[in-house]
Design a protein around this motif. Structure first.
Motif, PDB file in Angstrom:
ATOM      1  N   SER A  68       0.869  -1.188   0.000  1.00  0.00           N
ATOM      2  CA  SER A  68       0.000   0.000   0.000  1.00  0.00           C
ATOM      3  C   SER A  68       0.902   1.232   0.000  1.00  0.00           C
ATOM      4  CB  SER A  68      -0.942  -0.032   1.207  1.00  0.00           C
ATOM      5  OG  SER A  68      -0.228   0.276   2.382  1.00  0.00           O
ATOM      6  N   GLY A  69       0.309   2.399   0.140  1.00  0.00           N
ATOM      7  CA  GLY A  69       1.078   3.649   0.111  1.00  0.00           C
ATOM      8  C   GLY A  69       2.130   3.708   1.208  1.00  0.00           C
ATOM      9  N   THR A  70       1.825   3.121   2.348  1.00  0.00           N
ATOM     10  CA  THR A  70       2.768   3.130   3.476  1.00  0.00           C
ATOM     11  C   THR A  70       4.091   2.473   3.076  1.00  0.00           C
ATOM     12  OG1 THR A  70       0.902   3.083   4.998  1.00  0.00           O
ATOM     13  CG2 THR A  70       3.041   2.455   5.910  1.00  0.00           C
ATOM     14  N   TRP A  73       6.070   4.986   1.184  1.00  0.00           N
ATOM     15  CA  TRP A  73       6.710   5.917   2.132  1.00  0.00           C
ATOM     16  C   TRP A  73       8.039   5.328   2.612  1.00  0.00           C
ATOM     17  CZ3 TRP A  73       2.411   6.818   6.382  1.00  0.00           C
ATOM     18  CH2 TRP A  73       1.627   7.927   6.048  1.00  0.00           C
ATOM     19  N   PHE A  95      -1.965  11.881   8.241  1.00  0.00           N
ATOM     20  CA  PHE A  95      -1.030  11.191   7.345  1.00  0.00           C
ATOM     21  C   PHE A  95       0.361  11.807   7.408  1.00  0.00           C
ATOM     22  CE2 PHE A  95      -5.215   9.894   6.008  1.00  0.00           C
ATOM     23  CZ  PHE A  95      -5.049   8.528   6.132  1.00  0.00           C
ATOM     24  N   VAL A 144       3.283  16.249   2.607  1.00  0.00           N
ATOM     25  CA  VAL A 144       2.104  15.531   2.107  1.00  0.00           C
ATOM     26  C   VAL A 144       1.325  16.510   1.227  1.00  0.00           C
ATOM     27  CG1 VAL A 144      -0.077  14.437   2.751  1.00  0.00           C
ATOM     28  CG2 VAL A 144       1.993  13.966   4.084  1.00  0.00           C
ATOM     29  N   ASN A 146      -1.538  16.253  -0.490  1.00  0.00           N
ATOM     30  CA  ASN A 146      -2.962  16.358  -0.140  1.00  0.00           C
ATOM     31  C   ASN A 146      -3.195  15.599   1.161  1.00  0.00           C
ATOM     32  OD1 ASN A 146      -5.781  17.155  -1.287  1.00  0.00           O
ATOM     33  ND2 ASN A 146      -6.029  15.043  -0.598  1.00  0.00           N
ATOM     34  N   ASP A 175       4.352  13.136  -0.694  1.00  0.00           N
ATOM     35  CA  ASP A 175       3.303  12.119  -0.641  1.00  0.00           C
ATOM     36  C   ASP A 175       2.155  12.589  -1.537  1.00  0.00           C
ATOM     37  OD1 ASP A 175       0.803  11.020   0.035  1.00  0.00           O
ATOM     38  OD2 ASP A 175       1.423  10.528   2.062  1.00  0.00           O
ATOM     39  N   VAL A 177      -0.348  10.459  -2.378  1.00  0.00           N
ATOM     40  CA  VAL A 177      -1.268   9.307  -2.328  1.00  0.00           C
ATOM     41  C   VAL A 177      -2.685   9.727  -2.722  1.00  0.00           C
ATOM     42  CG1 VAL A 177      -2.340   7.587  -0.817  1.00  0.00           C
ATOM     43  CG2 VAL A 177       0.116   7.977  -0.683  1.00  0.00           C
ATOM     44  N   GLN A 200      -5.012   2.833  -4.748  1.00  0.00           N
ATOM     45  CA  GLN A 200      -6.444   2.765  -4.424  1.00  0.00           C
ATOM     46  C   GLN A 200      -7.176   4.104  -4.411  1.00  0.00           C
ATOM     47  OE1 GLN A 200      -3.970   2.594  -2.274  1.00  0.00           O
ATOM     48  NE2 GLN A 200      -4.527   3.125  -0.199  1.00  0.00           N
ATOM     49  N   LYS A 201      -6.564   5.129  -5.019  1.00  0.00           N
ATOM     50  CA  LYS A 201      -7.242   6.434  -4.989  1.00  0.00           C
ATOM     51  C   LYS A 201      -7.454   6.910  -6.424  1.00  0.00           C
ATOM     52  CE  LYS A 201      -5.727   6.971  -0.394  1.00  0.00           C
ATOM     53  NZ  LYS A 201      -6.420   7.337   0.795  1.00  0.00           N
TER      54      LYS A 201
HETATM   55  N1  PLP Z   1      -0.673   9.181   2.627  1.00  0.00           N
HETATM   56  C1  PLP Z   1      -1.902   9.673   2.440  1.00  0.00           C
HETATM   57  C2  PLP Z   1      -2.062  11.108   2.058  1.00  0.00           C
HETATM   58  C3  PLP Z   1      -3.012   8.841   2.602  1.00  0.00           C
HETATM   59  O1  PLP Z   1      -4.246   9.322   2.397  1.00  0.00           O
HETATM   60  C4  PLP Z   1      -2.822   7.494   2.950  1.00  0.00           C
HETATM   61  C5  PLP Z   1      -3.963   6.603   3.127  1.00  0.00           C
HETATM   62  O2  PLP Z   1      -5.091   6.962   3.060  1.00  0.00           O
HETATM   63  C6  PLP Z   1      -1.503   7.034   3.147  1.00  0.00           C
HETATM   64  C7  PLP Z   1      -0.474   7.909   2.949  1.00  0.00           C
HETATM   65  C8  PLP Z   1      -1.233   5.636   3.538  1.00  0.00           C
HETATM   66  O3  PLP Z   1      -1.493   4.819   2.463  1.00  0.00           O
HETATM   67  P1  PLP Z   1      -1.935   3.298   2.638  1.00  0.00           P
HETATM   68  O4  PLP Z   1      -3.144   3.294   3.506  1.00  0.00           O
HETATM   69  O5  PLP Z   1      -2.203   2.908   1.218  1.00  0.00           O
HETATM   70  O6  PLP Z   1      -0.802   2.583   3.229  1.00  0.00           O
END
Ligand code: PLP
Length: 403
Positions: A68-70, A73, A95, A144, A146, A175, A177, A200-201
């Protein structure tokens, strides 16, 4: 209204995961295959160049992790930094908080610049901190773009201008995401060194792909980095990707889905996708104004075109609105997180979405607020959003006719 079955479609209005278009669902419905076959690179190789266009970069190096996005990161930081390196993060929501925490847990020396939630990154403060850092100990600036938790979009170009004005060599990590593929993002123009996103966005896929784009400077920093990592090694990916493969088993259905999602984005045109998100967000904001409620975003310059965070009046709990919306109306709204838990609810309006879908969510939010005794006039938000949509559609028609 009661019972287990919820007929009809679930109205998914959390700011990710977003609706997966039927075309993408069908594309992912594929049998497994040998990811080391001679045919496999035909699927993978074109993806990188197409993703480069989404990041708006000519030479940025794109890698795709099954995460996932994490995970993205983590990859960005662990591939470019050494233990104890100083990194500066602007924190104004859950976030940006979590990203800083992740850096801290990896042994980085994290300098947090707190902004009030509802504001975004402050380029002047960032510039000031960098000017004061005469020995160039700060290695990274983390922003970040957004902040999904508060519905705030920061000005990344201004952050880069501040960094340049300070003549500081820190790398810029962004970021994206909940912005990339939904609102304008410019890797090259903004001098971003590491951009990260998830599938997923704006990319309209299920969660499961963590995507990183790295500049030449970021790739060079990977040579000196010695923060421990293995699975998330970017150079390993680059070596295998160059001939169309992965260092380990890829998330195959998601890659098929990505190919189709890119087809969809290209058919609409990325700039049109941005215009659509702005148009839809305008409708959501018009509804909030008609309800007499406030956004979490403190000023119009922070307004996010992908997520609207709506403060509930004092004495009410946003979690109740969300619960009623879900149980009675099959509508999923986003929750308030951490500092703003209970104080707001969020409408995600990103990805595969149109006016009537969003009007459904606005109608459901109105009903859920009334059910929880929040004084809003039924139909007021819907009417305001309808008027906004019609207004901008009419303006567009006139503009096209005049051309
Ligand atoms: N960064 C932002 C701005 C997010 O909105 C999210 C998740 O919603 C994340 C990072 C973390 O991503 P993930 O939940 O896909 O690991």
């Amino acid at each position: 209204m009661s019972g287990m079955r919820k007929p009809g479609r679930n109205f998914l209005f959390v700011p990710g995961p977003t609706n997966v278009p039927d075309r993408v669902l069908r594309a992912m419905h594929a049998p497994m295959e040998d990811h080391r076959s001679s045919d496999f690179p035909k699927l993978t190789l074109p993806l990188y160049g197409r993703l480069r266009k989404i990041f708006k970069t000519k030479e940025g190096q794109v890698v795709i992790f099954p995460s996932s996005g994490t995970g993205a990161w983590e990859a960005a930081l662990t591939n470019t930094r050494a233990p104890g390196d100083k990194v500066l993060i602007s924190r104004f929501g859950q976030f940006s908080h979590l990203w800083g925490e992740l850096a801290r847990r990896h042994g980085l020396d994290v300098i947090v610049q707190d902004e009030e939630w509802g504001n975004g990154a402050n380029p002047d403060r960032i510039e000031e901190a960098l000017r004061a850092d005469k020995n160039h100990e700060i290695k990274s600036v983390l922003v970040v773009h957004n902040e999904t938790a508060t519905g705030v979009t920061s000005n990344v170009a201004a952050v880069r201008r501040g960094m340049d004005a300070a003549k500081h060599p820190a790398l810029l990590y962004v970021d994206g995401v909940s912005s990339i593929a939904s609102i304008d993002f410019r890797f090259d123009d903004w001098g971003v060194d590491l951009a990260i996103t998830g599938s997923q966005k704006g990319l309209m896929l299920p969660a499961g792909l963590g995507i990183v784009c790295a500049s030449k400077k970021a790739l060079a920093a990977m040579k000196d980095c010695n923060l421990k990592h293995c699975y998330f090694d970017i150079p390993d990916q680059i070596r295998a990707n160059a001939i169309g493969y992965f260092p380990y088993t890829p998330a195959l259905p998601l890659l098929y889905g990505l190919r189709e999602a890119l087809n969809i984005l290209e058919e609409e045109g990325l700039e049109n996708v941005f215009v659509r998100h702005h148009h839809l967000a305008g409708g959501a904001r018009a509804a909030v104004a008609a309800w007499g409620l406030k956004l979490c975003a403190k000023e119009p310059k922070w307004h996010s075109d992908t997520v609207t965070a709506i403060m509930v009046p004092a004495g009410f709990n946003g979690a109740d609105v969300i619960d009623v919306a879900y149980k009675r109306y099959n509508l999923a709204l986003g929750a308030g997180l951490s500092q703003v838990a209970g104080k707001l609810f969020r409408i995600g309006h990103l990805g595969d979405l149109n006016e009537l879908m969003l009007l459904g969510a606005i109608a459901g939010a109105e009903m859920a607020m009334r059910d929880t005794d929040i004084e809003v006039d039924l139909g007021s938000g819907v009417a305001a959003a309808q008027a906004h949509f019609r207004g901008s559609i009419q303006a567009k028609i006139k503009q096209v006719a005049a051309e």
